[in-house]
Design a protein around this motif. Structure first.
Motif, PDB file in Angstrom:
ATOM      1  N   PRO A 145       0.844  -1.203   0.000  1.00 61.90           N
ATOM      2  CA  PRO A 145       0.000   0.000   0.000  1.00 61.90           C
ATOM      3  C   PRO A 145       0.880   1.255   0.000  1.00 61.90           C
ATOM      4  O   PRO A 145       1.968   1.257   0.584  1.00 61.90           O
ATOM      5  N   ALA A 146       0.410   2.312  -0.662  1.00 59.33           N
ATOM      6  CA  ALA A 146       1.186   3.549  -0.774  1.00 59.33           C
ATOM      7  C   ALA A 146       1.579   4.091   0.599  1.00 59.33           C
ATOM      8  O   ALA A 146       2.692   4.580   0.782  1.00 59.33           O
ATOM      9  N   ASP A 147       0.681   4.009   1.573  1.00 62.90           N
ATOM     10  CA  ASP A 147       0.973   4.497   2.910  1.00 62.90           C
ATOM     11  C   ASP A 147       2.151   3.725   3.516  1.00 62.90           C
ATOM     12  O   ASP A 147       3.021   4.306   4.167  1.00 62.90           O
ATOM     13  N   GLY A 148       2.189   2.426   3.285  1.00 61.55           N
ATOM     14  CA  GLY A 148       3.287   1.600   3.790  1.00 61.55           C
ATOM     15  C   GLY A 148       4.618   1.983   3.172  1.00 61.55           C
ATOM     16  O   GLY A 148       5.635   2.074   3.855  1.00 61.55           O
ATOM     17  N   ILE A 149       4.609   2.218   1.861  1.00 67.97           N
ATOM     18  CA  ILE A 149       5.842   2.620   1.168  1.00 67.97           C
ATOM     19  C   ILE A 149       6.325   3.957   1.722  1.00 67.97           C
ATOM     20  O   ILE A 149       7.510   4.134   1.999  1.00 67.97           O
TER      21      ILE A 149
END
Length: 142
Positions: free
Chosen positions: A81-85
């Motif tokens: 997920p973008a938030d994780g990256i």
């Protein structure tokens, strides 16, 4: 003949360390030695630890994250997920800016010894500044 065997040993180790999914059996087949030989070399030189250190280094992790970002930019589905990256990139940036004072001290001592062999007078001038820099790094980390 020992030179050729050593060369194979180092190449096998590099391959094993850099290719996280490679098994010892695959490495043995690839380099034409027995699994027992690979097992012995791996145990003696602690290949597993080197593999983990290689793949867990901030530089390697950042490269993998950048590959993921490039893949997404090319229209592929994200694996994370973008938030994780974003959180991982932020954490890596913080880690890259830190320097363990113990490591800094060892490097500066090594540098002082190197300079003293070439120019002892200049080395004496450098020691003061190296100590000041080490104090500065300790204060930044505190």
């Amino acid at each position: 003949m020992a030179g050729k065997k050593d060369k194979i040993r180092y190449q096998a180790k590099d391959y094993f360390v850099e290719n996280f999914g490679a098994t010892k059996k695959e490495v043995a087949e690839l380099f034409g030695v027995t699994e027992k030989t690979i097992g012995d070399w791996s145990f003696k030189d602690n290949w597993e630890n080197e593999r983990l250190n290689y793949h867990a280094s901030p530089v390697k992790i950042k490269q993998l994250l950048q590959q993921e970002l490039l893949s997404v930019a090319q229209g592929n589905q994200p694996k994370l997920p973008a938030d994780g990256i974003s959180k991982l990139m932020s954490a890596l940036d913080k880690v890259e800016k830190k320097a363990d004072p113990t490591v800094v001290s060892r490097i500066l001592k090594d540098l002082d010894n190197f300079i003293s062999e070439e120019d002892p007078e200049f080395a004496l001038k450098c020691i003061h500044w190296h100590k000041q820099f080490l104090i500065h790094r300790i204060n930044l980390e505190g």
